[in-house]
Design an enzyme around this catalytic site. Structure first.
Site, PDB file in Angstrom:
ATOM      1  N   ARG A 178       0.802   7.973  -7.237  1.00  0.00           N
ATOM      2  CA  ARG A 178      -0.330   7.112  -6.875  1.00  0.00           C
ATOM      3  C   ARG A 178      -1.613   7.500  -7.588  1.00  0.00           C
ATOM      4  NH1 ARG A 178       0.966   4.693  -2.031  1.00  0.00           N
ATOM      5  NH2 ARG A 178      -1.092   4.656  -1.101  1.00  0.00           N
ATOM      6  N   LYS A 190      -2.267  21.265  -2.024  1.00  0.00           N
ATOM      7  CA  LYS A 190      -1.361  20.155  -2.349  1.00  0.00           C
ATOM      8  C   LYS A 190      -1.827  19.417  -3.596  1.00  0.00           C
ATOM      9  CE  LYS A 190       0.388  15.883  -0.224  1.00  0.00           C
ATOM     10  NZ  LYS A 190      -0.413  14.804  -0.784  1.00  0.00           N
ATOM     11  N   GLN A 232      -4.489  17.579   7.019  1.00  0.00           N
ATOM     12  CA  GLN A 232      -4.780  17.474   5.580  1.00  0.00           C
ATOM     13  C   GLN A 232      -6.249  17.151   5.377  1.00  0.00           C
ATOM     14  OE1 GLN A 232      -5.253  14.042   4.078  1.00  0.00           O
ATOM     15  NE2 GLN A 232      -6.025  15.061   2.246  1.00  0.00           N
ATOM     16  N   SER A 259      -3.408  13.016   8.092  1.00  0.00           N
ATOM     17  CA  SER A 259      -4.331  12.823   6.969  1.00  0.00           C
ATOM     18  C   SER A 259      -5.779  12.730   7.445  1.00  0.00           C
ATOM     19  CB  SER A 259      -3.947  11.534   6.239  1.00  0.00           C
ATOM     20  OG  SER A 259      -4.996  11.099   5.403  1.00  0.00           O
ATOM     21  N   TYR A 286      -9.406  16.179   2.785  1.00  0.00           N
ATOM     22  CA  TYR A 286     -10.066  15.815   1.526  1.00  0.00           C
ATOM     23  C   TYR A 286     -11.473  16.389   1.614  1.00  0.00           C
ATOM     24  CZ  TYR A 286      -6.624  12.232   0.133  1.00  0.00           C
ATOM     25  OH  TYR A 286      -5.497  11.564  -0.262  1.00  0.00           O
ATOM     26  N   TYR A 342       0.846  -1.212   0.000  1.00  0.00           N
ATOM     27  CA  TYR A 342       0.000   0.000   0.000  1.00  0.00           C
ATOM     28  C   TYR A 342       0.878   1.257   0.000  1.00  0.00           C
ATOM     29  CZ  TYR A 342      -2.815   3.763   1.996  1.00  0.00           C
ATOM     30  OH  TYR A 342      -3.393   4.978   2.247  1.00  0.00           O
ATOM     31  N   ARG A 389      -4.487   1.326  -7.850  1.00  0.00           N
ATOM     32  CA  ARG A 389      -3.221   0.664  -7.499  1.00  0.00           C
ATOM     33  C   ARG A 389      -3.487  -0.840  -7.541  1.00  0.00           C
ATOM     34  NH1 ARG A 389      -3.498   5.098  -4.075  1.00  0.00           N
ATOM     35  NH2 ARG A 389      -4.310   3.792  -2.411  1.00  0.00           N
ATOM     36  N   HIS A 423       1.117  13.165  -5.899  1.00  0.00           N
ATOM     37  CA  HIS A 423       0.607  12.210  -4.911  1.00  0.00           C
ATOM     38  C   HIS A 423       1.523  10.983  -4.826  1.00  0.00           C
ATOM     39  CE1 HIS A 423      -3.249  12.096  -2.562  1.00  0.00           C
ATOM     40  NE2 HIS A 423      -2.868  10.868  -2.327  1.00  0.00           N
TER      41      HIS A 423
HETATM   42  C1  LIG Z   1       0.624   5.178   1.675  1.00  0.00           C
HETATM   43  C2  LIG Z   1       0.371   6.587   1.276  1.00  0.00           C
HETATM   44  C3  LIG Z   1      -0.817   7.194   1.672  1.00  0.00           C
HETATM   45  C4  LIG Z   1      -1.071   8.527   1.313  1.00  0.00           C
HETATM   46  N1  LIG Z   1      -2.206   9.127   1.772  1.00  0.00           N
HETATM   47  C5  LIG Z   1      -2.404  10.438   1.513  1.00  0.00           C
HETATM   48  C6  LIG Z   1      -3.499  11.131   2.102  1.00  0.00           C
HETATM   49  O1  LIG Z   1      -4.265  10.565   2.867  1.00  0.00           O
HETATM   50  N2  LIG Z   1      -3.642  12.438   1.787  1.00  0.00           N
HETATM   51  C7  LIG Z   1      -2.783  13.109   0.948  1.00  0.00           C
HETATM   52  O2  LIG Z   1      -2.959  14.287   0.701  1.00  0.00           O
HETATM   53  N3  LIG Z   1      -1.725  12.465   0.413  1.00  0.00           N
HETATM   54  C8  LIG Z   1      -1.508  11.171   0.677  1.00  0.00           C
HETATM   55  N4  LIG Z   1      -0.411  10.539   0.164  1.00  0.00           N
HETATM   56  C9  LIG Z   1       0.545  11.301  -0.674  1.00  0.00           C
HETATM   57  C10 LIG Z   1       1.632  11.932   0.190  1.00  0.00           C
HETATM   58  O3  LIG Z   1       1.110  12.948   0.999  1.00  0.00           O
HETATM   59  C11 LIG Z   1       2.757  12.537  -0.665  1.00  0.00           C
HETATM   60  O4  LIG Z   1       2.209  13.414  -1.599  1.00  0.00           O
HETATM   61  C12 LIG Z   1       3.597  11.469  -1.389  1.00  0.00           C
HETATM   62  O5  LIG Z   1       3.727  10.306  -0.611  1.00  0.00           O
HETATM   63  C13 LIG Z   1       4.983  12.030  -1.685  1.00  0.00           C
HETATM   64  O6  LIG Z   1       5.769  11.121  -2.375  1.00  0.00           O
HETATM   65  P1  LIG Z   1       6.809  10.098  -1.680  1.00  0.00           P
HETATM   66  O7  LIG Z   1       5.982   9.004  -1.111  1.00  0.00           O
HETATM   67  O8  LIG Z   1       7.640   9.652  -2.816  1.00  0.00           O
HETATM   68  O9  LIG Z   1       7.556  10.851  -0.609  1.00  0.00           O
HETATM   69  C14 LIG Z   1      -0.139   9.221   0.511  1.00  0.00           C
HETATM   70  C15 LIG Z   1       1.056   8.600   0.128  1.00  0.00           C
HETATM   71  C16 LIG Z   1       1.319   7.309   0.514  1.00  0.00           C
HETATM   72  C17 LIG Z   1       2.632   6.681   0.105  1.00  0.00           C
END
Ligand SMILES: Cc1cc2nc3c(=O)[nH]c(=O)nc-3n(C[C@H](O)[C@H](O)[C@H](O)COP(=O)(O)O)c2cc1C
Length: 377
Positions: free
Chosen positions: A279, A252, A128, A107, A130, A25, A165, A276
Protein backbone atom coordinates in the site's frame (compact mmCIF):
# COMPACT_ATOMS: atom_id res chain seq x y z
CA UNK A 1 -24.25 -19.20 2.72
CA UNK A 2 -21.72 -21.24 0.76
CA UNK A 3 -19.38 -23.50 2.69
CA UNK A 4 -16.32 -21.61 3.83
CA UNK A 5 -13.14 -23.65 3.43
CA UNK A 6 -10.47 -21.02 2.91
CA UNK A 7 -9.68 -17.31 3.29
CA UNK A 8 -10.70 -16.59 -0.31
CA UNK A 9 -14.26 -17.70 0.55
CA UNK A 10 -14.32 -15.11 3.34
CA UNK A 11 -13.05 -12.49 0.91
CA UNK A 12 -15.89 -13.31 -1.50
CA UNK A 13 -18.47 -12.94 1.29
CA UNK A 14 -16.90 -9.65 2.38
CA UNK A 15 -17.17 -8.34 -1.16
CA UNK A 16 -20.91 -8.99 -1.15
CA UNK A 17 -21.45 -7.54 2.31
CA UNK A 18 -19.62 -4.21 2.48
CA UNK A 19 -19.84 -1.15 0.23
CA UNK A 20 -17.46 -1.10 -2.72
CA UNK A 21 -15.38 1.78 -1.33
CA UNK A 22 -14.73 -0.09 1.93
CA UNK A 23 -13.94 -3.39 0.18
CA UNK A 24 -11.50 -1.71 -2.19
CA UNK A 25 -9.87 0.18 0.69
CA UNK A 26 -8.78 -3.19 2.11
CA UNK A 27 -8.32 -5.16 -1.06
CA UNK A 28 -6.32 -2.86 -3.30
CA UNK A 29 -2.79 -1.52 -3.24
CA UNK A 30 -0.91 1.61 -4.24
CA UNK A 31 -0.31 2.75 -7.83
CA UNK A 32 0.08 -0.20 -10.26
CA UNK A 33 -0.12 -2.70 -7.38
CA UNK A 34 3.11 -4.43 -8.42
CA UNK A 35 4.19 -4.89 -4.79
CA UNK A 36 0.72 -6.00 -3.70
CA UNK A 37 0.78 -8.73 -6.36
CA UNK A 38 4.41 -9.67 -5.70
CA UNK A 39 3.69 -10.23 -2.00
CA UNK A 40 1.28 -13.03 -2.87
CA UNK A 41 2.94 -14.36 -6.01
CA UNK A 42 6.37 -14.79 -4.43
CA UNK A 43 4.96 -16.54 -1.39
CA UNK A 44 2.99 -18.87 -3.66
CA UNK A 45 6.08 -19.71 -5.70
CA UNK A 46 8.04 -21.12 -2.74
CA UNK A 47 7.90 -24.92 -2.72
CA UNK A 48 7.49 -26.87 0.51
CA UNK A 49 9.27 -30.18 1.01
CA UNK A 50 6.99 -33.20 1.24
CA UNK A 51 8.26 -35.80 3.71
CA UNK A 52 6.78 -39.20 4.44
CA UNK A 53 6.86 -41.93 7.08
CA UNK A 54 7.72 -39.66 10.01
CA UNK A 55 5.63 -40.07 13.16
CA UNK A 56 3.77 -36.76 13.42
CA UNK A 57 0.97 -37.86 15.70
CA UNK A 58 1.75 -35.21 18.35
CA UNK A 59 2.10 -31.74 16.96
CA UNK A 60 2.42 -28.37 18.68
CA UNK A 61 1.76 -24.96 17.15
CA UNK A 62 2.37 -23.03 20.36
CA UNK A 63 5.24 -20.57 20.50
CA UNK A 64 5.94 -16.99 21.63
CA UNK A 65 5.85 -13.58 19.94
CA UNK A 66 7.83 -10.83 21.73
CA UNK A 67 7.87 -13.13 24.73
CA UNK A 68 4.09 -13.57 24.88
CA UNK A 69 2.80 -17.14 24.67
CA UNK A 70 0.70 -17.62 21.53
CA UNK A 71 -1.30 -20.66 20.46
CA UNK A 72 0.11 -20.30 16.94
CA UNK A 73 2.60 -17.90 15.29
CA UNK A 74 0.02 -15.40 14.05
CA UNK A 75 -1.18 -11.95 15.15
CA UNK A 76 -3.75 -9.54 13.79
CA UNK A 77 -2.07 -6.62 12.02
CA UNK A 78 -3.08 -3.03 12.74
CA UNK A 79 -5.61 -1.84 10.18
CA UNK A 80 -7.16 1.61 9.97
CA UNK A 81 -10.95 1.99 9.73
CA UNK A 82 -11.54 -1.56 11.00
CA UNK A 83 -14.84 -0.49 12.56
CA UNK A 84 -16.17 0.39 9.11
CA UNK A 85 -15.93 -3.25 8.03
CA UNK A 86 -18.24 -4.34 10.84
CA UNK A 87 -19.81 -2.33 13.66
CA UNK A 88 -17.40 -2.26 16.63
CA UNK A 89 -15.01 -4.20 14.38
CA UNK A 90 -11.96 -3.61 16.57
CA UNK A 91 -13.72 -5.17 19.56
CA UNK A 92 -14.90 -8.15 17.50
CA UNK A 93 -11.40 -8.66 16.12
CA UNK A 94 -9.74 -8.38 19.51
CA UNK A 95 -12.17 -10.80 21.15
CA UNK A 96 -11.69 -13.36 18.38
CA UNK A 97 -7.90 -13.05 18.63
CA UNK A 98 -7.89 -13.40 22.40
CA UNK A 99 -10.26 -16.38 22.32
CA UNK A 100 -7.89 -18.05 19.85
CA UNK A 101 -4.80 -17.19 21.91
CA UNK A 102 -3.15 -14.79 19.46
CA UNK A 103 -2.31 -11.05 19.73
CA UNK A 104 -4.49 -8.28 18.34
CA UNK A 105 -3.07 -4.93 17.25
CA UNK A 106 -5.20 -1.80 17.42
CA UNK A 107 -4.34 0.89 14.85
CA UNK A 108 -3.95 4.58 15.67
CA UNK A 109 -6.49 5.06 12.85
CA UNK A 110 -9.07 2.76 14.39
CA UNK A 111 -12.76 3.55 14.70
CA UNK A 112 -13.16 2.22 18.27
CA UNK A 113 -10.77 4.05 20.58
CA UNK A 114 -8.08 2.50 22.78
CA UNK A 115 -10.42 2.92 25.75
CA UNK A 116 -13.42 1.40 23.89
CA UNK A 117 -11.43 -1.77 23.19
CA UNK A 118 -9.74 -1.93 26.62
CA UNK A 119 -13.17 -1.67 28.25
CA UNK A 120 -14.57 -4.54 26.17
CA UNK A 121 -11.83 -7.17 26.46
CA UNK A 122 -10.15 -8.86 29.40
CA UNK A 123 -6.59 -9.32 28.12
CA UNK A 124 -3.99 -6.80 26.93
CA UNK A 125 -3.70 -6.01 23.23
CA UNK A 126 -0.97 -4.36 21.15
CA UNK A 127 -1.26 -0.72 20.09
CA UNK A 128 0.12 0.59 16.79
CA UNK A 129 1.42 4.14 16.78
CA UNK A 130 1.83 6.59 13.94
CA UNK A 131 4.05 9.43 15.14
CA UNK A 132 2.29 12.55 13.99
CA UNK A 133 3.47 16.09 13.44
CA UNK A 134 1.83 17.01 16.74
CA UNK A 135 4.34 15.18 18.98
CA UNK A 136 2.34 16.13 22.07
CA UNK A 137 -0.58 14.18 20.66
CA UNK A 138 1.65 11.19 19.87
CA UNK A 139 2.93 11.28 23.47
CA UNK A 140 -0.67 11.35 24.71
CA UNK A 141 -1.47 8.26 22.62
CA UNK A 142 1.47 6.47 24.24
CA UNK A 143 0.15 7.47 27.67
CA UNK A 144 -3.31 6.15 26.73
CA UNK A 145 -1.77 2.86 25.56
CA UNK A 146 0.05 2.60 28.91
CA UNK A 147 -3.15 3.36 30.83
CA UNK A 148 -4.98 0.68 28.82
CA UNK A 149 -2.17 -1.77 29.77
CA UNK A 150 -1.28 -2.52 26.15
CA UNK A 151 1.38 -5.24 26.17
CA UNK A 152 3.34 -3.97 23.15
CA UNK A 153 3.70 -0.82 21.09
CA UNK A 154 3.98 -1.35 17.34
CA UNK A 155 5.64 1.72 15.87
CA UNK A 156 4.98 2.00 12.13
CA UNK A 157 7.92 3.44 10.20
CA UNK A 158 6.83 3.21 6.58
CA UNK A 159 4.13 5.87 6.35
CA UNK A 160 5.65 9.29 6.88
CA UNK A 161 4.06 10.14 3.56
CA UNK A 162 1.17 8.26 2.01
CA UNK A 163 1.35 6.19 -1.18
CA UNK A 164 -1.62 6.80 -3.46
CA UNK A 165 -4.30 4.17 -3.79
CA UNK A 166 -6.18 5.03 -6.97
CA UNK A 167 -9.35 3.22 -5.97
CA UNK A 168 -9.79 5.21 -2.77
CA UNK A 169 -9.79 8.42 -4.81
CA UNK A 170 -12.08 7.02 -7.51
CA UNK A 171 -14.49 5.73 -4.85
CA UNK A 172 -14.44 9.01 -2.94
CA UNK A 173 -13.59 7.10 0.27
CA UNK A 174 -14.12 9.33 3.28
CA UNK A 175 -14.35 9.01 7.03
CA UNK A 176 -17.06 9.13 8.25
CA UNK A 177 -18.66 7.66 5.09
CA UNK A 178 -20.03 10.47 2.95
CA UNK A 179 -23.36 10.04 1.23
CA UNK A 180 -23.03 10.70 -2.48
CA UNK A 181 -25.62 9.41 -4.94
CA UNK A 182 -23.30 6.61 -6.15
CA UNK A 183 -22.42 5.30 -2.72
CA UNK A 184 -25.98 5.82 -1.43
CA UNK A 185 -27.17 3.36 -4.11
CA UNK A 186 -24.37 0.98 -3.20
CA UNK A 187 -25.07 1.28 0.53
CA UNK A 188 -28.79 0.71 -0.06
CA UNK A 189 -27.93 -2.78 -1.29
CA UNK A 190 -25.95 -3.49 1.92
CA UNK A 191 -28.63 -2.98 4.60
CA UNK A 192 -27.09 -5.28 7.20
CA UNK A 193 -23.76 -3.51 6.93
CA UNK A 194 -25.48 -0.12 7.06
CA UNK A 195 -27.48 -1.05 10.15
CA UNK A 196 -24.43 -2.35 12.00
CA UNK A 197 -21.92 0.30 11.01
CA UNK A 198 -23.83 3.48 10.29
CA UNK A 199 -26.17 3.12 13.27
CA UNK A 200 -23.25 2.15 15.53
CA UNK A 201 -21.78 4.39 18.15
CA UNK A 202 -18.71 5.47 16.21
CA UNK A 203 -18.04 6.03 12.52
CA UNK A 204 -15.00 8.21 12.77
CA UNK A 205 -11.45 7.92 14.12
CA UNK A 206 -12.05 7.03 17.77
CA UNK A 207 -8.55 7.89 18.98
CA UNK A 208 -8.41 11.23 17.24
CA UNK A 209 -11.88 12.77 17.27
CA UNK A 210 -11.79 14.23 20.76
CA UNK A 211 -8.45 15.83 20.15
CA UNK A 212 -9.42 17.82 17.08
CA UNK A 213 -11.41 20.99 17.51
CA UNK A 214 -14.82 20.19 15.98
CA UNK A 215 -13.49 16.66 15.42
CA UNK A 216 -16.87 15.16 14.65
CA UNK A 217 -17.03 17.15 11.47
CA UNK A 218 -15.63 15.41 8.43
CA UNK A 219 -13.75 18.35 6.99
CA UNK A 220 -12.04 19.43 10.20
CA UNK A 221 -10.92 15.91 11.05
CA UNK A 222 -9.71 14.98 7.56
CA UNK A 223 -7.85 18.27 7.27
CA UNK A 224 -6.20 17.68 10.61
CA UNK A 225 -5.16 14.12 9.69
CA UNK A 226 -3.87 15.12 6.26
CA UNK A 227 -1.68 17.71 7.95
CA UNK A 228 -0.44 15.22 10.51
CA UNK A 229 1.70 12.95 8.31
CA UNK A 230 5.23 14.10 8.95
CA UNK A 231 7.94 13.70 6.30
CA UNK A 232 10.54 14.87 8.82
CA UNK A 233 10.29 11.68 10.92
CA UNK A 234 13.67 10.12 11.62
CA UNK A 235 15.38 7.55 13.85
CA UNK A 236 15.59 10.25 16.53
CA UNK A 237 11.80 9.94 16.87
CA UNK A 238 12.20 6.20 17.43
CA UNK A 239 14.68 6.98 20.23
CA UNK A 240 12.18 9.41 21.68
CA UNK A 241 9.38 6.82 21.62
CA UNK A 242 11.76 4.27 23.17
CA UNK A 243 12.37 6.77 26.00
CA UNK A 244 8.66 7.27 26.79
CA UNK A 245 7.48 3.66 26.25
CA UNK A 246 9.10 1.25 28.70
CA UNK A 247 7.26 -1.84 27.42
CA UNK A 248 7.79 -4.14 24.43
CA UNK A 249 8.56 -2.15 21.27
CA UNK A 250 8.01 -3.54 17.77
CA UNK A 251 9.26 -1.57 14.74
CA UNK A 252 7.06 -2.20 11.71
CA UNK A 253 7.90 -1.57 8.08
CA UNK A 254 11.49 -2.83 7.67
CA UNK A 255 12.42 -4.09 4.20
CA UNK A 256 16.03 -3.01 3.83
CA UNK A 257 19.08 -4.55 5.49
CA UNK A 258 20.62 -1.19 6.36
CA UNK A 259 17.38 -0.07 8.00
CA UNK A 260 17.20 -3.42 9.79
CA UNK A 261 20.64 -2.86 11.37
CA UNK A 262 19.65 0.63 12.56
CA UNK A 263 16.35 -0.73 13.89
CA UNK A 264 18.14 -3.49 15.83
CA UNK A 265 20.50 -0.92 17.35
CA UNK A 266 17.54 0.94 18.90
CA UNK A 267 17.09 -1.97 21.30
CA UNK A 268 13.61 -2.77 19.99
CA UNK A 269 12.12 -6.14 20.88
CA UNK A 270 11.12 -7.06 17.33
CA UNK A 271 10.87 -5.73 13.80
CA UNK A 272 8.12 -6.51 11.32
CA UNK A 273 9.43 -7.13 7.82
CA UNK A 274 6.67 -5.39 5.89
CA UNK A 275 5.89 -3.18 2.90
CA UNK A 276 2.54 -2.19 4.41
CA UNK A 277 0.72 -4.84 2.40
CA UNK A 278 1.69 -3.26 -0.93
CA UNK A 279 0.00 0.00 0.00
CA UNK A 280 3.05 2.28 0.11
CA UNK A 281 6.10 2.13 -2.20
CA UNK A 282 4.89 0.41 -5.34
CA UNK A 283 7.83 -1.45 -6.86
CA UNK A 284 9.25 -2.29 -3.44
CA UNK A 285 10.37 -5.88 -2.99
CA UNK A 286 7.87 -8.53 -1.98
CA UNK A 287 8.06 -8.91 1.80
CA UNK A 288 8.98 -12.59 1.58
CA UNK A 289 12.00 -11.86 -0.64
CA UNK A 290 13.25 -9.24 1.84
CA UNK A 291 12.85 -11.54 4.84
CA UNK A 292 15.93 -13.82 4.50
CA UNK A 293 18.35 -10.89 4.22
CA UNK A 294 16.89 -9.15 7.28
CA UNK A 295 17.09 -12.41 9.24
CA UNK A 296 20.71 -12.85 8.20
CA UNK A 297 21.57 -9.28 9.23
CA UNK A 298 19.85 -9.02 12.63
CA UNK A 299 18.15 -12.33 13.39
CA UNK A 300 20.69 -13.17 16.10
CA UNK A 301 19.82 -9.97 18.02
CA UNK A 302 16.18 -9.15 17.31
CA UNK A 303 13.01 -11.11 16.88
CA UNK A 304 11.66 -10.91 13.36
CA UNK A 305 7.99 -10.86 12.51
CA UNK A 306 6.59 -10.86 9.00
CA UNK A 307 3.62 -9.62 7.03
CA UNK A 308 2.54 -9.19 3.42
CA UNK A 309 0.35 -11.62 1.54
CA UNK A 310 -0.25 -14.09 4.37
CA UNK A 311 -3.58 -15.78 3.68
CA UNK A 312 -2.91 -19.40 4.62
CA UNK A 313 -1.14 -21.67 7.06
CA UNK A 314 1.24 -22.63 4.26
CA UNK A 315 2.22 -18.95 3.95
CA UNK A 316 2.95 -18.84 7.68
CA UNK A 317 5.11 -21.95 7.37
CA UNK A 318 7.16 -20.39 4.55
CA UNK A 319 7.78 -17.19 6.55
CA UNK A 320 8.85 -19.26 9.55
CA UNK A 321 11.12 -21.32 7.30
CA UNK A 322 12.96 -18.12 6.37
CA UNK A 323 13.41 -17.17 10.01
CA UNK A 324 10.30 -15.22 11.08
CA UNK A 325 9.05 -15.90 14.61
CA UNK A 326 5.46 -15.15 13.62
CA UNK A 327 3.24 -13.50 11.01
CA UNK A 328 0.68 -10.71 10.99
CA UNK A 329 -2.44 -10.82 8.85
CA UNK A 330 -3.99 -7.62 7.48
CA UNK A 331 -6.36 -8.20 4.58
CA UNK A 332 -7.25 -11.73 5.66
CA UNK A 333 -8.39 -10.28 8.99
CA UNK A 334 -10.52 -7.53 7.42
CA UNK A 335 -12.19 -9.88 4.93
CA UNK A 336 -13.12 -12.29 7.71
CA UNK A 337 -14.36 -9.48 9.95
CA UNK A 338 -16.53 -8.09 7.16
CA UNK A 339 -17.79 -11.59 6.38
CA UNK A 340 -18.88 -12.50 9.89
CA UNK A 341 -17.73 -10.23 12.73
CA UNK A 342 -16.10 -12.05 15.64
CA UNK A 343 -17.22 -15.47 14.33
CA UNK A 344 -15.77 -14.64 10.91
CA UNK A 345 -12.38 -13.76 12.41
CA UNK A 346 -12.47 -16.89 14.57
CA UNK A 347 -13.13 -18.89 11.40
CA UNK A 348 -10.18 -17.29 9.58
CA UNK A 349 -7.80 -18.06 12.46
CA UNK A 350 -9.11 -21.62 12.66
CA UNK A 351 -8.65 -22.14 8.90
CA UNK A 352 -5.06 -20.92 9.05
CA UNK A 353 -4.34 -22.96 12.18
CA UNK A 354 -5.55 -26.17 10.52
CA UNK A 355 -3.63 -25.41 7.32
CA UNK A 356 -0.44 -24.84 9.30
CA UNK A 357 -1.03 -27.99 11.34
CA UNK A 358 -1.56 -30.20 8.27
CA UNK A 359 1.40 -28.60 6.49
CA UNK A 360 3.55 -29.39 9.51
CA UNK A 361 2.41 -33.01 9.43
CA UNK A 362 3.07 -33.36 5.69
CA UNK A 363 6.55 -31.86 5.99
CA UNK A 364 7.34 -34.16 8.93
CA UNK A 365 7.38 -31.34 11.50
CA UNK A 366 6.10 -31.91 15.05
CA UNK A 367 6.87 -28.58 16.69
CA UNK A 368 6.27 -25.19 15.07
CA UNK A 369 9.43 -23.96 16.81
CA UNK A 370 11.48 -26.45 14.76
CA UNK A 371 10.42 -25.00 11.41
CA UNK A 372 13.49 -23.93 9.45
CA UNK A 373 14.71 -24.02 5.87
CA UNK A 374 14.64 -27.81 5.91
CA UNK A 375 10.86 -27.66 5.27
CA UNK A 376 11.47 -25.94 1.92
CA UNK A 377 11.52 -28.05 -1.22
C1 LIG B 1 -7.06 -1.69 5.01
C2 LIG B 1 -5.71 -1.67 5.64
C3 LIG B 1 -5.43 -0.69 6.58
C4 LIG B 1 -4.17 -0.66 7.20
N1 LIG B 1 -3.93 0.26 8.17
C5 LIG B 1 -2.76 0.23 8.84
C6 LIG B 1 -2.54 1.07 9.96
O1 LIG B 1 -3.41 1.83 10.36
N2 LIG B 1 -1.33 0.99 10.56
C7 LIG B 1 -0.34 0.14 10.15
O2 LIG B 1 0.73 0.11 10.74
N3 LIG B 1 -0.55 -0.69 9.11
C8 LIG B 1 -1.72 -0.68 8.45
N4 LIG B 1 -1.94 -1.55 7.43
C9 LIG B 1 -0.88 -2.51 7.05
C10 LIG B 1 -1.03 -3.81 7.84
O3 LIG B 1 -0.75 -3.61 9.19
C11 LIG B 1 -0.10 -4.91 7.31
O4 LIG B 1 1.21 -4.43 7.28
C12 LIG B 1 -0.50 -5.41 5.91
O5 LIG B 1 -1.89 -5.41 5.75
C13 LIG B 1 0.03 -6.83 5.72
O6 LIG B 1 -0.27 -7.32 4.45
P1 LIG B 1 -1.56 -8.22 4.10
O7 LIG B 1 -2.71 -7.28 4.04
O8 LIG B 1 -1.22 -8.79 2.78
O9 LIG B 1 -1.73 -9.24 5.20
C14 LIG B 1 -3.18 -1.59 6.81
C15 LIG B 1 -3.49 -2.58 5.86
C16 LIG B 1 -4.74 -2.63 5.29
C17 LIG B 1 -5.04 -3.72 4.29
Amino acid sequence: MRTVTNIQDLRAIAQRKVPRAIFHYADRGSYDEATLKANKAELAAIPLRQRVMIDVSNRSLATTMVGEPVSMPLAIAPTGLTGLFHGDGEIHGCRAAHAAGIPFTLSTMSICSIEDVAGAVSKPFWFQLYVMRDRGFSASLVERAKAAKCSALVLTLDLQIQGQRHMDIKNGLSVPPKLTLANAIDIATKPVWAAKVLMGKRHSFGNLAERVPGGDSLTTLSQWIAGQFDPSLSWKDVEWIRSIWPGKLILKGILDVEDARIAAATGCDAVVVSNHGGRQLDGARASISALPKVVEAIGDRTEILFDGGVTSGQDIMKALAFGAKGCLMGKAFLWSLAAGGQAGVAKAIDIMRKELDVSMALTGTRDVKDIDRSVLG
